[in-house]
Design a protein around this motif. Structure first.
Motif, PDB file in Angstrom:
ATOM      1  N   UNK A   1       6.404  -8.594   9.821  1.00  9.15           N
ATOM      2  CA  UNK A   1       6.528  -7.442   8.931  1.00  9.15           C
ATOM      3  C   UNK A   1       7.469  -7.785   7.777  1.00  9.15           C
ATOM      4  N   UNK A   2       6.899  -7.953   6.598  1.00  8.54           N
ATOM      5  CA  UNK A   2       7.727  -8.292   5.417  1.00  8.54           C
ATOM      6  C   UNK A   2       8.177  -7.032   4.685  1.00  8.54           C
ATOM      7  N   UNK A   3       7.886  -5.869   5.242  1.00  6.86           N
ATOM      8  CA  UNK A   3       8.297  -4.612   4.606  1.00  6.86           C
ATOM      9  C   UNK A   3       7.315  -4.161   3.546  1.00  6.86           C
ATOM     10  N   UNK A   4       7.615  -3.016   2.950  1.00  7.98           N
ATOM     11  CA  UNK A   4       6.738  -2.484   1.903  1.00  7.98           C
ATOM     12  C   UNK A   4       6.992  -3.231   0.600  1.00  7.98           C
ATOM     13  N   UNK A   5       5.914  -3.524  -0.117  1.00  8.16           N
ATOM     14  CA  UNK A   5       6.065  -4.111  -1.449  1.00  8.16           C
ATOM     15  C   UNK A   5       5.879  -2.996  -2.466  1.00  8.16           C
ATOM     16  N   UNK A   6       6.986  -2.571  -3.074  1.00  9.03           N
ATOM     17  CA  UNK A   6       6.941  -1.468  -4.038  1.00  9.03           C
ATOM     18  C   UNK A   6       7.667  -1.939  -5.294  1.00  9.03           C
ATOM     19  N   UNK A   7       7.043  -2.879  -5.991  1.00  3.59           N
ATOM     20  CA  UNK A   7       7.765  -3.537  -7.078  1.00  3.59           C
ATOM     21  C   UNK A   7       7.582  -2.891  -8.434  1.00  3.59           C
ATOM     22  N   UNK A   8       6.497  -2.141  -8.605  1.00  6.80           N
ATOM     23  CA  UNK A   8       6.251  -1.549  -9.920  1.00  6.80           C
ATOM     24  C   UNK A   8       6.655  -0.073  -9.934  1.00  6.80           C
ATOM     25  N   UNK A   9       6.792   0.461 -11.107  1.00  3.62           N
ATOM     26  CA  UNK A   9       7.152   1.873 -11.255  1.00  3.62           C
ATOM     27  C   UNK A   9       6.046   2.567 -12.044  1.00  3.62           C
TER      28      UNK A   9
ATOM     29  N   UNK B   1     -11.571   0.722   9.742  1.00  2.00           N
ATOM     30  CA  UNK B   1     -10.850   0.941   8.475  1.00  2.00           C
ATOM     31  C   UNK B   1     -10.557  -0.383   7.772  1.00  2.00           C
ATOM     32  N   UNK B   2     -10.288  -1.400   8.553  1.00  2.00           N
ATOM     33  CA  UNK B   2      -9.975  -2.685   7.942  1.00  2.00           C
ATOM     34  C   UNK B   2     -11.193  -3.284   7.234  1.00  2.00           C
ATOM     35  N   UNK B   3     -12.384  -2.929   7.718  1.00  2.00           N
ATOM     36  CA  UNK B   3     -13.603  -3.357   7.026  1.00  2.00           C
ATOM     37  C   UNK B   3     -13.769  -2.604   5.721  1.00  2.00           C
ATOM     38  N   UNK B   4     -13.416  -1.316   5.737  1.00  2.00           N
ATOM     39  CA  UNK B   4     -13.687  -0.454   4.584  1.00  2.00           C
ATOM     40  C   UNK B   4     -12.660  -0.606   3.467  1.00  2.00           C
ATOM     41  N   UNK B   5     -11.396  -0.781   3.801  1.00  2.00           N
ATOM     42  CA  UNK B   5     -10.406  -0.981   2.742  1.00  2.00           C
ATOM     43  C   UNK B   5      -9.479  -2.132   3.142  1.00  2.00           C
ATOM     44  N   UNK B   6      -8.888  -2.756   2.183  1.00  2.00           N
ATOM     45  CA  UNK B   6      -7.988  -3.857   2.483  1.00  2.00           C
ATOM     46  C   UNK B   6      -6.654  -3.268   2.919  1.00  2.00           C
ATOM     47  N   UNK B   7      -6.407  -3.313   4.200  1.00  3.87           N
ATOM     48  CA  UNK B   7      -5.159  -2.734   4.712  1.00  3.87           C
ATOM     49  C   UNK B   7      -4.004  -3.698   4.459  1.00  3.87           C
ATOM     50  N   UNK B   8      -2.851  -3.137   4.062  1.00  5.25           N
ATOM     51  CA  UNK B   8      -1.673  -3.987   3.906  1.00  5.25           C
ATOM     52  C   UNK B   8      -0.706  -3.786   5.060  1.00  5.25           C
ATOM     53  N   UNK B   9      -0.943  -2.738   5.834  1.00  7.18           N
ATOM     54  CA  UNK B   9      -0.061  -2.505   6.959  1.00  7.18           C
ATOM     55  C   UNK B   9      -0.547  -1.367   7.829  1.00  7.18           C
ATOM     56  N   UNK B  10       0.101  -1.219   8.979  1.00  6.60           N
ATOM     57  CA  UNK B  10      -0.253  -0.139   9.894  1.00  6.60           C
ATOM     58  C   UNK B  10       1.005   0.592  10.352  1.00  6.60           C
ATOM     59  N   UNK B  11       0.799   1.868  10.670  1.00  4.41           N
ATOM     60  CA  UNK B  11       1.863   2.670  11.273  1.00  4.41           C
ATOM     61  C   UNK B  11       1.346   3.123  12.620  1.00  4.41           C
ATOM     62  N   UNK B  12       2.021   2.772  13.693  1.00  7.08           N
ATOM     63  CA  UNK B  12       1.612   3.252  15.002  1.00  7.08           C
ATOM     64  C   UNK B  12       2.492   4.420  15.406  1.00  7.08           C
ATOM     65  N   UNK B  13       1.879   5.584  15.600  1.00  4.35           N
ATOM     66  CA  UNK B  13       2.637   6.800  15.878  1.00  4.35           C
ATOM     67  C   UNK B  13       2.599   7.147  17.366  1.00  4.35           C
ATOM     68  N   UNK B  14       3.444   8.088  17.725  1.00  4.37           N
ATOM     69  CA  UNK B  14       3.467   8.714  19.057  1.00  4.37           C
ATOM     70  C   UNK B  14       3.774   7.718  20.172  1.00  4.37           C
ATOM     71  N   UNK B  15       4.555   6.685  19.829  1.00  7.31           N
ATOM     72  CA  UNK B  15       4.944   5.729  20.873  1.00  7.31           C
ATOM     73  C   UNK B  15       5.848   6.379  21.902  1.00  7.31           C
ATOM     74  N   UNK B  16       6.463   7.518  21.501  1.00 11.29           N
ATOM     75  CA  UNK B  16       7.294   8.257  22.451  1.00 11.29           C
ATOM     76  C   UNK B  16       6.429   8.926  23.521  1.00 11.29           C
ATOM     77  N   UNK B  17       5.139   9.023  23.277  1.00 11.19           N
ATOM     78  CA  UNK B  17       4.286   9.769  24.202  1.00 11.19           C
ATOM     79  C   UNK B  17       3.403   8.892  25.066  1.00 11.19           C
ATOM     80  N   UNK B  18       3.658   7.599  25.075  1.00 14.28           N
ATOM     81  CA  UNK B  18       2.783   6.732  25.851  1.00 14.28           C
ATOM     82  C   UNK B  18       3.555   5.707  26.664  1.00 14.28           C
ATOM     83  N   UNK B  19       2.998   5.343  27.817  1.00 12.38           N
ATOM     84  CA  UNK B  19       3.596   4.276  28.627  1.00 12.38           C
ATOM     85  C   UNK B  19       2.948   2.954  28.270  1.00 12.38           C
TER      86      UNK B  19
END
Ligand SMILES: Nc1nc2c(ncn2[C@@H]2O[C@H](COP(=O)(O)OP(=O)(O)O)[C@@H](O)[C@H]2O)c(=O)[nH]1
Ligand SMILES: [Mg+2]
Length: 301
Positions: free
Chosen positions: A91-99, A241-259
């Motif tokens: 994970x290289x972090x978000x690339x937010x270089x332009x304004x 989704x990865x086929x349909x758009x070029x993903x640059x990253x993922x967010x996995x949610x609700x990890x508090x709710x799973x074993x």
């Protein structure tokens, strides 16, 4: 609560399961033999790491244990952690270089897109950035209302249209507003109906065209949100989704709710896209920057 306490608490269910399974196998073994390796493989599968990846991992552990003459529990555990970390994209972090930069957030309904945008908005405004939300989920008015509440909470601007409006038009207006107001980041919420996959994917392509046309050369992150509690279904979502758009990253949610937190390793490995954040609860500070090493350690400790 500090970062590690948060990740430990968020992964509590996964850890309890891992302690009963993976750690139990590691804690009781005497030699690295086939019986131990097969038990370890089973426990990795139970954590939702996926059958293929579990097999691969165990095969590598067998080879490396032999090669490096690893014998102690500690050494085996460390080697296992290393192998699992290597399975994930860095994970290289978000690339937010332009304004402005743009973050397009995609994913099926109910996975936590809007909530993650709220949390991300909080993080970025906290870093002193001027953030603008684009309420491009125009499918239900409630979606824009929900995003407005988050905007108020974190001090972000918001551009919204009426229910049923063209999502790309919202993004167009949001980008114009961001340019006029000197915003740093535009975060676009999107609808996630999958009952008509082709439509959804066409809509995403159109939004992408608007962004690329209005902000040529701008930093753009396309983040896929996946609900970690959905297990293998999440892998399928990521693939389509990865086929349909070029993903640059993922967010996995609700990890508090799973074993079954192993799904994070599985998806990252299968899709070859870095997990950039994990969601471990419903409040603003429950979004953590994903670190493979810390994650795997929290998993096993
Ligand atoms: N426990 C937990 N709930 C979450 C998390 N992220 C989102 N949610 C909840 O999941 C539900 C759906 O979230 P929402 O952001 O509306 O999903 P969207 O349809 O993808 O925009 C809401 O009740 C959120 O509070 C998380 O990391 N942990
Ligand atoms: Mg939403």
């Amino acid at each position: 609560m500090g970062f590690f306490d948060k990740i430990r608490e968020g992964l509590r269910k996964t850890k309890e399961a891992a302690q009963n399974n993976v750690n139990a196998v590691l804690a009781t073994f005497r030699t690295v033999d086939e019986e131990m390796l097969s038990e370890l493989e089973d426990s990795l599968i139970l954590a939702d790491i996926g059958a293929n990846l579990a097999m691969e991992t165990v095969d590598e552990l067998r080879d490396r244990a032999k090669l490096k003459k690893l014998e102690s529990q500690e050494d085996i555990k460390k080697e296992l952690c290393d192998i699992l970390c290597e399975k994930m994209k860095k994970n290289e972090g978000l690339v937010l270089e332009t304004k402005p930069s743009v973050i397009l957030v995609v994913g099926v309904n109910g996975v936590g897109k809007t909530t993650s945008i709220g949390k991300l908005g909080q993080k970025l405004t906290g870093e002193g950035k001027k953030v603008l939300f684009a309420a491009a989920d125009t499918f239900r008015a409630a979606a824009a209302d929900q995003l407005s509440i988050w905007a108020d909470r974190c001090g972000a601007d918001i551009v919204r249209h009426a229910e049923g409006a063209d999502p790309s038009a919202v993004i167009f207006d949001a980008i114009s507003a961001a340019k006029a107001r000197g915003c740093d980041v535009v975060i676009c919420d999107t609808a996630g109906r999958l009952h008509n996959k082709k439509n959804l994917m066409n809509e995403l392509a159109k939004m992408n065209r608007v962004i690329d046309r209005e902000l040529p050369g701008a930093s753009k992150e396309t983040l896929l949100v996946i609900d970690a509690t959905t297990g293998q279904n999440g892998v399928l979502q990521a693939e389509s989704f990865n086929e349909a758009c070029t993903l640059s990253g993922m967010i996995l949610t609700k990890l508090d709710g799973t074993a079954k937190g192993g799904i994070v390793i599985n998806i990252s490995n299968k899709i070859g896209v870095p997990v950039k954040f994990i969601g471990v609860g419903e409040t603003a500070d429950d979004l953590l920057v994903f670190e493979p090493e810390g994650f795997v350690q929290a998993f096993f400790e």
